[in-house]
Motif scaffolding. Structure first.
Motif, short mmCIF file in Angstrom:
data_model
loop_
_atom_site.label_atom_id
_atom_site.label_comp_id
_atom_site.label_asym_id
_atom_site.label_seq_id
_atom_site.Cartn_x
_atom_site.Cartn_y
_atom_site.Cartn_z
N THR A 86 -23.75 114.86 32.81
CA THR A 86 -24.97 114.46 32.94
C THR A 86 -26.02 114.84 31.92
OG1 THR A 86 -24.81 114.72 35.44
CG2 THR A 86 -27.00 114.75 34.54
N VAL A 87 -26.64 113.96 31.25
CA VAL A 87 -27.53 114.50 30.06
C VAL A 87 -29.10 114.05 30.39
CG1 VAL A 87 -25.60 113.69 28.65
CG2 VAL A 87 -27.14 111.84 29.54
N ALA A 88 -29.76 114.72 29.14
CA ALA A 88 -31.08 114.49 29.50
C ALA A 88 -31.56 114.67 27.82
CB ALA A 88 -31.95 115.61 30.24
N GLY A 89 -32.83 114.50 27.62
CA GLY A 89 -33.43 114.59 26.46
C GLY A 89 -33.94 116.08 26.13
N ALA A 93 -38.34 115.47 23.02
CA ALA A 93 -37.64 114.21 22.55
C ALA A 93 -38.26 113.09 22.99
CB ALA A 93 -36.19 114.26 23.04
N ASP A 94 -38.05 112.13 22.08
CA ASP A 94 -38.61 110.58 22.30
C ASP A 94 -37.66 110.13 23.27
OD1 ASP A 94 -40.89 111.09 20.92
OD2 ASP A 94 -40.07 110.36 19.04
N GLU A 95 -37.71 108.65 23.53
CA GLU A 95 -36.65 107.85 24.26
C GLU A 95 -35.55 107.90 23.51
OE1 GLU A 95 -38.32 104.02 25.29
OE2 GLU A 95 -39.22 105.10 27.06
N ILE A 96 -34.34 108.16 24.07
CA ILE A 96 -33.05 107.85 23.45
C ILE A 96 -32.23 106.94 23.98
CG2 ILE A 96 -30.88 109.41 22.72
CD1 ILE A 96 -32.57 111.91 22.79
N ASP A 97 -31.61 105.99 23.49
CA ASP A 97 -30.80 104.96 24.09
C ASP A 97 -29.39 105.18 23.76
OD1 ASP A 97 -29.74 102.58 24.69
OD2 ASP A 97 -30.70 101.12 23.25
N ARG A 144 -23.76 105.83 34.23
CA ARG A 144 -24.76 105.67 35.47
C ARG A 144 -25.97 106.30 35.78
NH1 ARG A 144 -19.36 107.09 38.37
NH2 ARG A 144 -18.19 105.29 39.36
N ASN A 145 -26.74 105.56 36.38
CA ASN A 145 -28.21 105.79 36.50
C ASN A 145 -28.41 106.93 37.86
OD1 ASN A 145 -27.96 104.57 39.24
ND2 ASN A 145 -29.29 102.86 38.23
N SER A 146 -29.51 107.59 38.26
CA SER A 146 -29.45 108.58 39.10
C SER A 146 -28.96 108.02 40.69
CB SER A 146 -30.87 109.13 39.30
OG SER A 146 -31.72 107.83 39.72
N THR A 147 -28.82 106.74 41.01
CA THR A 147 -28.61 106.16 42.03
C THR A 147 -26.84 105.92 42.00
OG1 THR A 147 -28.79 103.90 41.61
CG2 THR A 147 -30.71 105.06 42.58
N GLY A 148 -26.26 106.14 40.90
CA GLY A 148 -24.73 106.10 40.78
C GLY A 148 -24.17 104.83 40.23
N ASP A 149 -25.28 103.78 39.84
CA ASP A 149 -24.80 102.44 39.53
C ASP A 149 -24.53 102.55 38.16
OD1 ASP A 149 -25.02 101.63 42.19
OD2 ASP A 149 -27.35 101.23 41.89
N PHE A 150 -23.68 101.78 37.48
CA PHE A 150 -23.53 101.47 36.12
C PHE A 150 -24.67 100.72 35.55
CE2 PHE A 150 -18.94 102.74 36.97
CZ PHE A 150 -18.83 103.46 36.01
N ASP A 158 -38.65 110.65 30.28
CA ASP A 158 -39.03 111.77 31.26
C ASP A 158 -38.84 111.18 32.79
OD1 ASP A 158 -39.61 113.16 29.21
OD2 ASP A 158 -41.77 112.58 29.24
N GLU A 159 -38.58 109.96 33.00
CA GLU A 159 -38.53 109.60 34.44
C GLU A 159 -37.04 109.18 34.94
OE1 GLU A 159 -40.73 105.99 34.40
OE2 GLU A 159 -42.51 107.06 33.81
N GLU A 160 -36.08 109.04 34.06
CA GLU A 160 -34.86 108.67 34.61
C GLU A 160 -33.48 109.98 34.05
OE1 GLU A 160 -32.58 107.53 36.94
OE2 GLU A 160 -33.37 105.68 36.62
N GLN A 161 -32.63 110.17 34.88
CA GLN A 161 -31.63 110.92 34.27
C GLN A 161 -30.29 110.02 34.34
OE1 GLN A 161 -30.31 114.31 36.92
NE2 GLN A 161 -30.74 115.71 35.02
#
Length: 217
Positions: A86-89, A93-97, A144-150, A158-161
């Motif tokens: 699990t990762v975060a900025g 940090a700015d947005e990281i692709d 995967r996003n926070s709901t477990g979907d690829f 800041d809004e998504e893990q």
């Protein structure tokens, strides 16, 4: 007391010589000033670029908040079905692709550079409601996003893990017949698009107890 110059031709030659020397000095000074200005401009541009790169290396860094492994349906096999990071900025940090990031991994089965597996691409896709980590092909990783979907567009903000998913059955972690499992270790470097590097050490427990349990790596 002073010797006077009575020949007008000699007086003119002295004046022309002085003028030539003066003009030459002005030209040399102008050229030197031009070189200094160009050099100063180049050094300023280079310093600004270096400063921006240094800032990006610090501010666009990926932080790892957790790393776990999912034990296979038969814990007695001592194997993992999935590795999740699990990762975060990092703060500020700015947005990281993540799709533009790479993973340099070293494990029990060698070394490999992993790139993002787009969920809609074939044969590198891992899309679909029933997709699992073992669908991720060689030299790739999934997200995967926070709901477990690829996902196709994993951009850290800041809004998504997001969770980086690794297939324990591919190099360098293991193989289809001998996946990454009990007591094994691996080290990975997550390299962001700005080349900021985050190192992670993965160490599996000596013994898996329960089927499908999550174990800290």
């Amino acid at each position: 007391m002073f010797e006077s110059i009575t020949n007008t031709e000699e007086r003119g030659q002295v004046g022309i010589g002085t003028l030539i020397v003066f003009i030459a000095m002005v030209l040399v000074a102008a050229i030197a000033a031009g070189v200094l200005i160009n050099t100063a401009g180049f050094l300023q541009s280079q310093a600004e670029a270096t400063g921006q790169e240094s800032t990006d290396l610090v501010s666009e860094r990926i932080d790892v908040t957790s790393s776990v492994g999912i034990v296979t349906g038969t814990a007695d096999d001592g194997e993992l079905a999935e590795i999740r990071i699990t990762v975060a900025g990092s703060p500020g940090a700015d947005e990281i692709d993540l799709s533009e990031s790479t993973i340099q991994a070293v494990g029990p089965n060698g070394q490999a550079n992993l790139v993002f597996a787009n969920t809609s691409a074939n044969p590198d896709g891992v899309g679909g409601a029933d997709a699992v980590a073992t669908d991720i092909p060689d030299d790739h990783f999934g997200v995967r996003n926070s709901t477990g979907d690829f996902v196709d567009d994993p951009v850290i903000n800041d809004e998504e893990q997001f969770t980086i998913v690794l297939n324990p059955q591919i190099e360098p972690f293991g193989s289809s017949t001998d996946p990454f499992g009990e007591s094994e270790q691996s080290s990975i470097d997550i390299v962001s698009p700005s080349s900021a590097t985050t190192s992670v050490e993965l160490r599996a427990p000596d013994l898996f107890s329960n089927d499908n349990e999550a174990v800290r790596l």
